[in-house]
Design a protein around this motif. Structure first.
Motif, short mmCIF file in Angstrom:
data_model
loop_
_atom_site.label_atom_id
_atom_site.label_comp_id
_atom_site.label_asym_id
_atom_site.label_seq_id
_atom_site.Cartn_x
_atom_site.Cartn_y
_atom_site.Cartn_z
N ARG A 1 0.81 -1.14 -0.08
CA ARG A 1 -0.11 -0.03 -0.03
C ARG A 1 0.87 1.11 0.11
NH1 ARG A 1 -4.62 0.29 -2.20
NH2 ARG A 1 -6.12 -1.39 -1.49
N VAL A 2 1.96 1.35 0.92
CA VAL A 2 2.68 2.42 1.03
C VAL A 2 3.94 2.66 -0.12
CG1 VAL A 2 3.80 3.90 2.81
CG2 VAL A 2 2.01 2.44 3.36
N GLY A 3 4.35 1.61 -0.52
CA GLY A 3 5.43 1.29 -1.21
C GLY A 3 5.30 2.32 -2.57
N PRO A 4 3.91 2.25 -3.30
CA PRO A 4 3.73 3.06 -4.43
C PRO A 4 3.91 4.61 -4.09
CG PRO A 4 2.28 1.27 -4.44
CD PRO A 4 3.00 1.20 -3.07
N VAL A 5 3.51 4.93 -2.92
CA VAL A 5 3.49 6.40 -2.42
C VAL A 5 4.85 6.80 -2.52
CG1 VAL A 5 3.09 7.85 -0.67
CG2 VAL A 5 1.31 6.23 -1.24
N LEU A 6 5.64 6.05 -1.67
CA LEU A 6 7.11 6.37 -1.53
C LEU A 6 7.86 6.62 -2.96
CD1 LEU A 6 8.82 6.44 1.11
CD2 LEU A 6 6.65 6.27 1.31
N GLN A 7 7.42 5.55 -3.90
CA GLN A 7 8.01 5.45 -5.27
C GLN A 7 7.66 6.73 -5.95
OE1 GLN A 7 9.68 2.55 -6.57
NE2 GLN A 7 10.27 4.04 -8.27
N GLY A 8 6.43 7.23 -5.66
CA GLY A 8 5.84 8.34 -6.42
C GLY A 8 6.65 9.70 -5.96
N TYR A 9 6.99 9.75 -4.65
CA TYR A 9 7.88 10.80 -4.29
C TYR A 9 9.33 10.67 -4.44
CZ TYR A 9 4.03 12.13 -0.95
OH TYR A 9 2.69 12.64 -0.09
N LEU A 10 9.78 9.59 -4.43
CA LEU A 10 11.17 9.52 -4.44
C LEU A 10 11.68 9.35 -5.79
CD1 LEU A 10 11.82 7.37 -1.53
CD2 LEU A 10 12.36 9.78 -1.52
N ALA A 11 11.02 8.43 -6.70
CA ALA A 11 11.56 8.05 -8.16
C ALA A 11 10.27 7.83 -8.79
CB ALA A 11 12.44 6.95 -8.00
N PRO A 12 9.74 8.95 -9.40
CA PRO A 12 8.29 8.44 -10.16
C PRO A 12 8.56 7.83 -11.37
CG PRO A 12 8.73 11.05 -9.96
CD PRO A 12 9.69 10.20 -8.96
N ASP B 1 -10.35 -3.52 2.66
CA ASP B 1 -9.11 -2.86 3.49
C ASP B 1 -9.12 -1.54 3.57
OD1 ASP B 1 -8.46 -2.24 0.85
OD2 ASP B 1 -6.33 -2.44 1.12
N ALA B 2 -10.55 -0.89 3.43
CA ALA B 2 -10.86 0.52 3.65
C ALA B 2 -10.51 0.96 4.68
CB ALA B 2 -12.50 0.52 3.28
N GLU B 3 -10.51 0.40 5.83
CA GLU B 3 -9.98 0.86 7.11
C GLU B 3 -8.50 1.05 6.99
OE1 GLU B 3 -11.29 -0.91 10.61
OE2 GLU B 3 -10.14 0.54 11.92
N LEU B 4 -7.69 0.11 6.47
CA LEU B 4 -6.21 0.21 6.59
C LEU B 4 -5.82 1.62 5.31
CD1 LEU B 4 -3.34 -0.50 6.55
CD2 LEU B 4 -3.49 -2.08 4.92
N ARG B 5 -6.85 1.74 4.44
CA ARG B 5 -6.39 2.89 3.37
C ARG B 5 -6.82 4.16 4.21
NH1 ARG B 5 -9.57 2.90 -0.46
NH2 ARG B 5 -11.01 1.11 -0.21
N ALA B 6 -7.92 4.26 5.01
CA ALA B 6 -8.49 5.30 5.42
C ALA B 6 -7.37 5.86 6.42
CB ALA B 6 -9.76 5.25 6.30
N SER B 7 -6.75 4.62 7.33
CA SER B 7 -5.84 5.02 8.27
C SER B 7 -4.56 5.47 7.73
CB SER B 7 -5.54 3.74 9.04
OG SER B 7 -6.80 3.17 9.76
N LEU B 8 -4.24 4.83 6.49
CA LEU B 8 -2.86 5.48 6.01
C LEU B 8 -3.00 6.76 5.45
CD1 LEU B 8 -1.94 2.17 4.23
CD2 LEU B 8 -0.77 3.25 5.93
N ALA B 9 -4.31 7.20 4.81
CA ALA B 9 -4.59 8.62 4.59
C ALA B 9 -4.48 9.72 5.98
CB ALA B 9 -5.85 8.71 4.12
N ALA B 10 -4.82 9.02 7.01
CA ALA B 10 -4.66 9.91 8.30
C ALA B 10 -3.15 10.05 8.40
CB ALA B 10 -5.41 9.25 9.41
N GLY B 11 -2.65 8.84 8.15
CA GLY B 11 -1.08 8.72 8.78
C GLY B 11 -0.19 9.75 7.80
N GLN B 12 -0.62 9.84 6.30
CA GLN B 12 0.07 10.76 5.50
C GLN B 12 0.04 12.33 6.31
OE1 GLN B 12 1.80 10.89 2.04
NE2 GLN B 12 2.27 12.35 3.85
#
Lengths: 222, 222
Positions: A191-202, B153-164
């Motif tokens: 889930r988070v890997g693509p976000v880091l990818q987008g920030y660091l090395a799109p 995994d909507a709750e995980l995605r909602a949580s990760l949005a909060a985390g960002q």
């Protein structure tokens, strides 16, 4: 205990260096602290600091009780193919912190950072210079070369990548959001890997280097 | 000062309700606190709590010195076209916190959260139930309906949005990463908006609803 006297090598020396470094980092911040200044404060030869620690990042990691060899881990990440960087950053981060001891260390680090400006400064300068800045610079799409992270908005992107991981760690280790606590490391990587990818090395879906969204660089040569 | 006596309406009553709510939230957490329980502790009629505050989120916002009418702001976001949600979340978040007073409030909130488990729990339950959970549920692509945020995994995605957003605020208000402090709100909207969009309401470049990456739901009906 004379701060200027030369000490014999050994465990005492190592402890004296760590204590001196703790004080130097707190007073000067990460960037302005030099190994020479630490040696002077500890009353040892600068060569001994190099003997005991892997440079400034290693000394900082020791002072802050950071797990793992940060320089080597970052080195491994920047040598990866571009499209694997995001997942590798998340996976490495979780390997470092995802243990009961790591969780406590992160909590301690954040407690220091929210209550002491100098601790916040150390964490910030270390993360930008030694971790996310190095990664962002390694995969920069070119353009300017100012700042510790390369040109353009590379520093902003490196910082936001750091922010995403600080946020994940806040949720997993401090605020304890159930979905983030319960997620497996690989679910978070996914889930988070693509976000880091987008920030660091799109990269685009075809694997080519992507332009940053919004045309921040539209007047530059890309 | 008798906790069971009925009080006259007015500023004293309002203050008594806030103080009672502060204690109830701290002891019970956000989810288990009821307006009836707050009224009982404050020694007022439950109708008065409704008279003074916009439900539990409004009372919590008051207790935590949160800026703005959270329920109305979230309502505005969930009524937007799907593809505008990410940018709107970032913009609204910055409007709420991006002031000297907001910055201090965020710092206070994080200081409480990293030092008191019950504060962390309040922040967590409030963010999941009233903010990011509502947004994620509004834009859920269907599937299960368990949990406060919808299925899968909507709750995980909602949580990760909060985390960002917690991460961005940590960098901008607490750790003070220069690139994040210096960025304009619109630069942050441009960079972070797509990340929130991806977590909360993924769309493909053609505007269609995207499948989550990695096929977590591959055995379900999508």
């Amino acid at each position: 205990m004379s701060p200027r006297g030369r000490r014999p090598a050994g465990e005492d020396t190592r402890s004296a260096i760590i204590e001196a470094a703790r004080q130097e980092f707190a007073e000067q911040g990460y960037d302005a602290t030099s190994l020479r200044g630490v040696a002077r404060r500890a009353g040892v030869d600068p060569a001994l600091v190099h003997h005991y620690f892997a440079g400034k990042p290693g000394l900082f990691a020791e002072v802050m009780s950071l797990p793992g060899d940060v320089r080597a881990l970052v080195g491994a990440i920047v040598s990866l193919p571009r499209e694997e960087v995001g997942a590798a950053c998340v996976r490495t981060f979780l390997q470092l912190w995802d243990s009961p001891a790591g969780r406590l260390r992160f909590l301690g680090l954040m407690r220091s950072a929210v209550t002491h400006e100098e601790a916040a400064r150390m964490v910030r300068e270390f993360l930008v210079r030694e971790v996310f800045g190095r990664v962002a610079r390694a995969f920069s799409t070119g353009g300017g070369e100012e700042g510790p992270t390369g040109g353009g908005d590379a520093e902003l992107r490196a910082s936001l990548a750091a922010g995403q991981m600080v946020g994940v760690a806040m949720l997993r280790y401090v605020l304890e959001f159930p979905a983030v606590v319960d997620a497996s490391p690989e679910q978070l990587v996914e889930r988070v890997g693509p976000v880091l990818q987008g920030y660091l090395a799109p990269v685009t879906t075809s694997g080519a280097v992507a332009r940053p969204p919004g045309g921040v660089h539209s007047s530059h040569d890309e």
